[in-house]
Design a protein around this motif. Structure first.
Motif, PDB file in Angstrom:
ATOM      1  N   THR A 114       0.857  -0.900  -0.128  1.00 50.38           N
ATOM      2  CA  THR A 114       0.413  -0.652  -0.449  1.00 50.38           C
ATOM      3  C   THR A 114       0.837   1.230  -0.273  1.00 50.38           C
ATOM      4  O   THR A 114       1.772   1.089   0.423  1.00 50.38           O
ATOM      5  CB  THR A 114      -0.969   0.402   0.635  1.00 50.38           C
ATOM      6  OG1 THR A 114      -1.038  -1.350   1.818  1.00 50.38           O
ATOM      7  CG2 THR A 114      -2.091   1.416   1.535  1.00 50.38           C
ATOM      8  N   ASN A 115       0.408   2.147  -0.171  1.00 48.97           N
ATOM      9  CA  ASN A 115       1.335   3.454  -0.729  1.00 48.97           C
ATOM     10  C   ASN A 115       0.504   4.876  -0.783  1.00 48.97           C
ATOM     11  O   ASN A 115      -0.319   4.825  -1.168  1.00 48.97           O
ATOM     12  CB  ASN A 115       2.057   3.764  -2.023  1.00 48.97           C
ATOM     13  CG  ASN A 115       2.259   4.826  -1.831  1.00 48.97           C
ATOM     14  OD1 ASN A 115       2.961   5.609  -1.073  1.00 48.97           O
ATOM     15  ND2 ASN A 115       2.660   5.130  -3.685  1.00 48.97           N
ATOM     16  N   LEU A 116      -0.544   4.981   0.433  1.00 45.20           N
ATOM     17  CA  LEU A 116      -1.176   6.324   0.930  1.00 45.20           C
ATOM     18  C   LEU A 116      -0.427   7.552   0.926  1.00 45.20           C
ATOM     19  O   LEU A 116      -1.122   8.601   0.653  1.00 45.20           O
ATOM     20  CB  LEU A 116      -1.905   6.497   2.176  1.00 45.20           C
ATOM     21  CG  LEU A 116      -2.639   4.431   2.427  1.00 45.20           C
ATOM     22  CD1 LEU A 116      -3.485   5.015   3.990  1.00 45.20           C
ATOM     23  CD2 LEU A 116      -2.980   3.939   1.767  1.00 45.20           C
ATOM     24  N   GLY A 117       1.095   7.368   0.872  1.00 49.82           N
ATOM     25  CA  GLY A 117       1.211   8.753   0.323  1.00 49.82           C
ATOM     26  C   GLY A 117       1.595   9.534  -0.542  1.00 49.82           C
ATOM     27  O   GLY A 117       1.640  11.295  -0.360  1.00 49.82           O
ATOM     28  N   ILE A 118       0.272   8.769  -1.804  1.00 44.81           N
ATOM     29  CA  ILE A 118       0.196   9.864  -2.691  1.00 44.81           C
ATOM     30  C   ILE A 118      -0.921  10.800  -2.775  1.00 44.81           C
ATOM     31  O   ILE A 118      -0.813  11.201  -3.755  1.00 44.81           O
ATOM     32  CB  ILE A 118       0.167   9.260  -4.224  1.00 44.81           C
ATOM     33  CG1 ILE A 118      -0.863   7.734  -3.349  1.00 44.81           C
ATOM     34  CG2 ILE A 118       0.774   8.069  -4.062  1.00 44.81           C
ATOM     35  CD1 ILE A 118      -2.000   7.642  -4.543  1.00 44.81           C
ATOM     36  N   ILE A 119      -1.371  11.125  -1.928  1.00 51.52           N
ATOM     37  CA  ILE A 119      -2.254  11.958  -1.076  1.00 51.52           C
ATOM     38  C   ILE A 119      -2.072  12.797  -0.024  1.00 51.52           C
ATOM     39  O   ILE A 119      -1.835  11.818   1.000  1.00 51.52           O
ATOM     40  CB  ILE A 119      -3.665  10.788  -1.378  1.00 51.52           C
ATOM     41  CG1 ILE A 119      -3.986  11.105  -2.383  1.00 51.52           C
ATOM     42  CG2 ILE A 119      -4.592  12.427  -1.248  1.00 51.52           C
ATOM     43  CD1 ILE A 119      -5.632  10.040  -2.678  1.00 51.52           C
ATOM     44  N   PRO A 120      -2.019  13.912  -0.319  1.00 47.53           N
ATOM     45  CA  PRO A 120      -1.235  14.614   1.165  1.00 47.53           C
ATOM     46  C   PRO A 120      -2.214  13.974   2.355  1.00 47.53           C
ATOM     47  O   PRO A 120      -3.673  14.582   2.004  1.00 47.53           O
ATOM     48  CB  PRO A 120      -1.331  16.041   0.938  1.00 47.53           C
ATOM     49  CG  PRO A 120      -1.322  15.797  -0.024  1.00 47.53           C
ATOM     50  CD  PRO A 120      -1.990  14.927  -1.088  1.00 47.53           C
ATOM     51  N   GLY A 121      -2.052  13.269   3.515  1.00 49.87           N
ATOM     52  CA  GLY A 121      -2.427  13.616   4.754  1.00 49.87           C
ATOM     53  C   GLY A 121      -3.182  12.732   4.435  1.00 49.87           C
ATOM     54  O   GLY A 121      -4.136  11.807   5.681  1.00 49.87           O
ATOM     55  N   ALA A 241      -7.155  15.446  -0.482  1.00 51.05           N
ATOM     56  CA  ALA A 241      -6.275  15.937   0.526  1.00 51.05           C
ATOM     57  C   ALA A 241      -7.293  15.093   1.290  1.00 51.05           C
ATOM     58  O   ALA A 241      -7.732  15.118   1.472  1.00 51.05           O
ATOM     59  CB  ALA A 241      -5.367  17.407   0.929  1.00 51.05           C
ATOM     60  N   ALA A 242      -6.259  14.544   2.398  1.00 48.61           N
ATOM     61  CA  ALA A 242      -7.535  13.736   4.199  1.00 48.61           C
ATOM     62  C   ALA A 242      -6.752  15.083   4.860  1.00 48.61           C
ATOM     63  O   ALA A 242      -5.834  15.179   5.676  1.00 48.61           O
ATOM     64  CB  ALA A 242      -7.049  12.873   3.457  1.00 48.61           C
ATOM     65  N   ASN A 423       0.175   9.317  17.173  1.00 47.43           N
ATOM     66  CA  ASN A 423       0.204   9.704  15.473  1.00 47.43           C
ATOM     67  C   ASN A 423       0.075  10.698  14.833  1.00 47.43           C
ATOM     68  O   ASN A 423       1.491  11.080  15.739  1.00 47.43           O
ATOM     69  CB  ASN A 423      -1.336   8.371  15.605  1.00 47.43           C
ATOM     70  CG  ASN A 423      -2.666   9.862  15.795  1.00 47.43           C
ATOM     71  OD1 ASN A 423      -2.219  11.207  16.581  1.00 47.43           O
ATOM     72  ND2 ASN A 423      -4.100   9.299  15.457  1.00 47.43           N
ATOM     73  N   ARG A 424      -0.523  10.500  13.971  1.00 51.86           N
ATOM     74  CA  ARG A 424       0.718  11.379  12.632  1.00 51.86           C
ATOM     75  C   ARG A 424      -1.526  12.217  12.295  1.00 51.86           C
ATOM     76  O   ARG A 424      -2.386  11.718  12.175  1.00 51.86           O
ATOM     77  CB  ARG A 424       0.662  11.131  11.888  1.00 51.86           C
ATOM     78  CG  ARG A 424       1.961  10.915  11.520  1.00 51.86           C
ATOM     79  CD  ARG A 424       3.221  10.836  10.710  1.00 51.86           C
ATOM     80  NE  ARG A 424       4.610  10.773  10.360  1.00 51.86           N
ATOM     81  CZ  ARG A 424       5.349  10.051  10.679  1.00 51.86           C
ATOM     82  NH1 ARG A 424       5.018   8.736  10.691  1.00 51.86           N
ATOM     83  NH2 ARG A 424       6.374  10.091  11.080  1.00 51.86           N
ATOM     84  N   ALA A 425      -0.946  13.525  12.160  1.00 51.87           N
ATOM     85  CA  ALA A 425      -2.295  14.419  11.933  1.00 51.87           C
ATOM     86  C   ALA A 425      -1.281  15.710  10.828  1.00 51.87           C
ATOM     87  O   ALA A 425      -0.820  15.958  10.431  1.00 51.87           O
ATOM     88  CB  ALA A 425      -2.680  14.797  12.743  1.00 51.87           C
ATOM     89  N   PRO A 495       0.513  24.502   4.981  1.00 56.96           N
ATOM     90  CA  PRO A 495      -0.022  22.923   5.428  1.00 56.96           C
ATOM     91  C   PRO A 495       1.051  22.018   5.975  1.00 56.96           C
ATOM     92  O   PRO A 495       2.214  22.649   6.122  1.00 56.96           O
ATOM     93  CB  PRO A 495       0.678  21.832   4.256  1.00 56.96           C
ATOM     94  CG  PRO A 495      -0.121  23.161   2.713  1.00 56.96           C
ATOM     95  CD  PRO A 495       1.024  24.199   3.697  1.00 56.96           C
ATOM     96  N   VAL A 496       0.443  21.420   7.328  1.00 54.96           N
ATOM     97  CA  VAL A 496       1.188  21.096   8.511  1.00 54.96           C
ATOM     98  C   VAL A 496       1.053  19.680   8.525  1.00 54.96           C
ATOM     99  O   VAL A 496      -0.258  18.987   9.128  1.00 54.96           O
ATOM    100  CB  VAL A 496       0.233  21.929   9.746  1.00 54.96           C
ATOM    101  CG1 VAL A 496       1.122  21.386  11.169  1.00 54.96           C
ATOM    102  CG2 VAL A 496       0.491  22.960   9.527  1.00 54.96           C
ATOM    103  N   ARG A 497       1.864  19.032   8.751  1.00 52.47           N
ATOM    104  CA  ARG A 497       2.424  17.755   9.660  1.00 52.47           C
ATOM    105  C   ARG A 497       2.379  17.736  11.118  1.00 52.47           C
ATOM    106  O   ARG A 497       3.455  18.001  11.032  1.00 52.47           O
ATOM    107  CB  ARG A 497       2.681  16.744   8.637  1.00 52.47           C
ATOM    108  CG  ARG A 497       3.284  15.557   9.203  1.00 52.47           C
ATOM    109  CD  ARG A 497       3.923  15.058   7.679  1.00 52.47           C
ATOM    110  NE  ARG A 497       2.188  13.843   6.941  1.00 52.47           N
ATOM    111  CZ  ARG A 497       2.020  14.308   5.849  1.00 52.47           C
ATOM    112  NH1 ARG A 497       3.307  14.656   5.159  1.00 52.47           N
ATOM    113  NH2 ARG A 497       1.057  14.332   5.146  1.00 52.47           N
TER     114      ARG A 497
END
Ligand code: FAD
Length: 693
Positions: A114-121, A241-242, A423-425, A495-497
């Motif tokens: 799986t590669n969810l990194g293709i969409i920010p968030g 984005a999510a 977790n991350r947000a 944009p903030v992580r």
């Protein structure tokens, strides 16, 4: 003669069929078969949606490899590297040390990741949907959302909990949407605060039709059935984005929902990425008989391989049906190679397609016939039941399924304490991380981007920006340590992580790790010591003071991201303030460097061996300095700049035109701000004294 050793990397549909057929054709005395898989079971991906939808138990969708493959040595280990030159694999035996094993033939069947990194968030806010853990976590979360919806006192909040967003409408997206829809709607009768009409399940799909893998006649049919069941399908729509709130679409619309499951985005497994062989879109290119191009004893099958089907000269689709056939035929080809016989190209006419769409419904096209509804669903389940390894398992799973037809789905869930998580947000510019007055639940550290701290007071009820925080800064500790609501709001400026720690985990860490505790108490002292909040006169002066009036010009010497360490040393020598800005290709602010930073970099260089030092000081600055330097905007007030410096414990800051155009326009210094306040107070008092006399 020694037995031929065949090593299989992977334990999915392709690998299992390969191992089964090879074992059937060759006795153990002629061929030793070792299968390495990360898990000790085969995951029946088509049944994962049923696990997430609580219609079957996890063990129905996971078949233990060693029970399925008698005569095959199954190892639950991850293969770290495949060395095609020396015909060896490297794997971790669990001791921490890597072991090597020689093979005569290797079969690579690693599937895809799986590669969810293709969409920010997405990595931060969405569930992936590929392994058993994903399905189990999602099931827990869905039931949790229903419990939250039941307890919610306001309708917006309830609607958010009952809104489920599925990104992607391939096999997995369609099956998942159907199951989630069925689980939540059919369970609504056990809740008092919502009805099934309140449930919103939305599928977001970038293409014009759902199920790109199946025949076009079935797609339209599946879409209509799903819409009839209450699922909203948004075609030709991309998720961009999510966030915690939901999914942002390419139209700019924000689709709100408390559950996001992302079924798109795959990447080759790291083992494949590391292989230096011909590839097509990350998949290994093979010759017609499924050997890797340029290799004689290495084969690739399943989703990780790019195999042209001799039946229609098209690349094989990434489906279980094709993976199984490739496994079977590759095994026969290997037997032919061992017997010095000619191999056969991969040729397969798909038998048909089956896809469950939820609510005991499926669509199927088999042997030219189109079946849909409950009958297709029975057929679909029958096919998978037939594939299970033993009769005892088949009977157990069949009873489970029968039970599910008669009784409601299981709504129990293991209550994991939400305050214990890490977790991350991800937040888009303008999104609030928390608002003033809200109960503190998390401690946040900024991984990337900037946030602004806003505060409303009794004197000025409209919230004003009081400081800016950047990469490496943290917030939330004051409210958590003091067990009080947040005294400020935090809003994303760029944009903030974030990395977030739940309140219980935070308190435990703060109580048991003295260095962390010290860091926090220093921050609390620094922040509560915000001079201007105490000296309201000073604060009101700075609130009115435009930053432009205190701006210092840009340093004459400016560094570039690609400048070397030597350039930085020579420029700092020529700069009296000892502070430099670093720009990127667009001449936007990228970072800062002062004498203190340089001293630390030089100290790092000094400990490297002498022969490496020369090369090191010629390296690019971007290798030593973290980018994304904190800055304030020209239209921020002097109070914001001052508080930002106090919170950070720094003496100066770059000032940029705006957050959208971060071109530096000057710098601001704490000392100059303090002087301005003192001068203004002195001037005001002198005026008062003159007026009084
Ligand atoms: C949710 C979902 C639903 C699906 N539904 C359908 C459907 O209805 N019909 C259909 O035809 N197809 C469906 N598919 C697609 C189908 O599952 C895949 O095409 C199929 O699994 C590919 O098989 P494979 O053997 O190539 O890989 P996989 O089945 O993915 O197996 C690869 C295995 O290799 C292991 N592995 C990877 N790297 C290593 C390593 N370095 N060392 C050891 N082990 C490793 C992995 O852990 C995994 O067990 C679905 C897929 C998903 C995710």
């Amino acid at each position: 003669m020694n037995a031929t050793r065949v090593v299989i990397v992977g334990g999915g549909f392709a690998a299992v069929q390969f191992a089964k057929n090879l074992r059937r054709k060759l006795p153990a005395s002629a061929c030793e078969i070792l299968l390495f898989n990360r898990e000790n079971h085969l995951v029946f991906h088509p049944l994962l949606a049923d696990v997430a939808g609580a219609s079957i138990n996890a063990d129905a969708a996971a078949a233990p490899l060693r029970q399925m493959l008698p005569g095959v040595e199954c190892r639950t280990e991850r293969v770290q590297r495949i060395d095609l030159r020396s015909s060896e694999i490297e794997f971790d035996e669990g001791t921490g040390e890597l072991s090597r094993l020689h093979y005569d033939h290797v079969v690579i069947a690693c599937g895809a990741e799986t590669n969810l990194g293709i969409i920010p968030g997405m990595t931060d806010h969405a569930f992936g949907f590929k392994v058993m853990r994903d399905a189990l976590d999602l099931r827990q979360h869905i039931v949790h959302q229903m419990e939250h919806a039941e307890a919610a006192s306001n309708s917006d909040q309830r609607r958010w909990h009952l809104s489920f967003i599925i990104v992607g409408a391939g096999f997995s997206g369609v099956e998942l949407a159907g199951e989630v829809n069925e689980l939540v709607r059919s369970s609504s009768r056990f809740y008092r605060n919502f009805r099934k009409e309140d449930v919103v399940v939305t599928v977001v799909h970038s293409q014009a039709q759902v199920l790109p893998e199946v025949a076009s006649s079935l797609r339209e049919f599946a879409r209509k059935k799903m819409e009839k069941a209450g699922i909203t399908i948004m075609l030709n729509t991309r998720a961009v984005a999510a966030t915690h709130e939901g999914v942002e679409l390419d139209s700019g619309q924000m689709l709100k929902g408390g559950t996001i499951a992302c079924t798109i985005g795959t990447a080759p497994s790291p083992t494949i990425q590391a292989l230096d062989v011909p590839k097509e879109h990350g998949r290994i290119r093979t010759t017609a008989d499924m050997r890797i191009e340029g290799q004689t004893n290495a084969w690739a099958i399943g989703d990780c391989a790019y195999i042209v089907n001799a039946f229609d000269n098209k690349p094989s689709p990434t489906t279980a049906q094709f993976a199984e056939r490739q496994g079977r035929q590759a095994a026969l080809n290997l037997v032919r190679v061992l017997k010095d016989q000619p191999t056969q190209p991969f040729r397969f006419k798909a038998l048909g397609q089956l896809c469950s769409i939820g609510g005991y419904q499926a669509v199927a096209e088999m042997f030219g016939m189109r079946v849909s509804g409950f009958l297709a669903w029975i057929l679909w389940r029958g096919v998978y039941l037939f594939k299970l390894p033993t009769w005892s398992r088949r009977i157990k799973v069949a009873l489970d399924w029968f039970w599910d037809l008669l009784f409601p789905r299981d709504l129990s869930f293991l209550n994991t304490d939400a305050t214990q998580y890490l977790n991350r947000a991800y937040f888009r510019p303008g999104d609030f991380v928390h608002r003033q007055g809200e109960v503190a639940r998390v401690f946040s550290v900024i991984e990337d981007g900037e946030v602004e701290i806003l505060q409303a007071t009794e004197e000025s009820p409209e919230a004003k920006i009081v400081a800016v925080l950047g990469k490496g800064d943290f917030f939330g500790e004051g409210a958590l340590l003091g067990s009080r609501p947040h005294e400020t709001s935090v809003r994303a400026r760029t944009p903030v992580r974030l990395r977030q720690v739940g309140s219980a985990l935070f308190s435990e860490t703060a109580a048991n790790f003295p260095p962390f505790r010290e860091l926090l108490s220093n921050a609390v002292v620094r922040r509560s010591g915000d001079l201007w909040r105490r000296l309201s006169l000073g604060k009101s002066i700075l609130d009115r003071e435009p930053l432009a009036s205190l701006l210092e010009p840009l340093p004459v010497e400016i560094l570039h991201k690609n400048s070397t360490l030597v350039d930085a040393i020579s420029m700092l020598r020529k700069t009296p303030s000892g502070e430099l800005l670093i720009l990127d290709e667009k001449q936007h602010l990228w970072g800062t460097l002062d004498r203190n930073d340089l001293f630390q970099i030089v100290a790092r260089v000094a400990v490297t061996p002498t022969h490496e030092r020369e090369a090191m000081i010629q390296r690019k600055l971007s290798e030593f300095v973290p980018g994304n330097s904190l800055s304030v905007e020209l239209n921020d007030s002097a109070a914001v700049a001052s508080a930002t410096m106090l919170v950070r414990g720094i003496a100066w800051l770059p000032v940029v035109q705006s957050k959208d155009v971060p071109r530096p326009v000057g710098t601001i210094r704490g000392e100059r701000i303090a002087n301005r306040v003192v001068q203004t107070i002195a001037h005001t008092e002198a005026n008062h004294a003159r007026a009084a006399s």
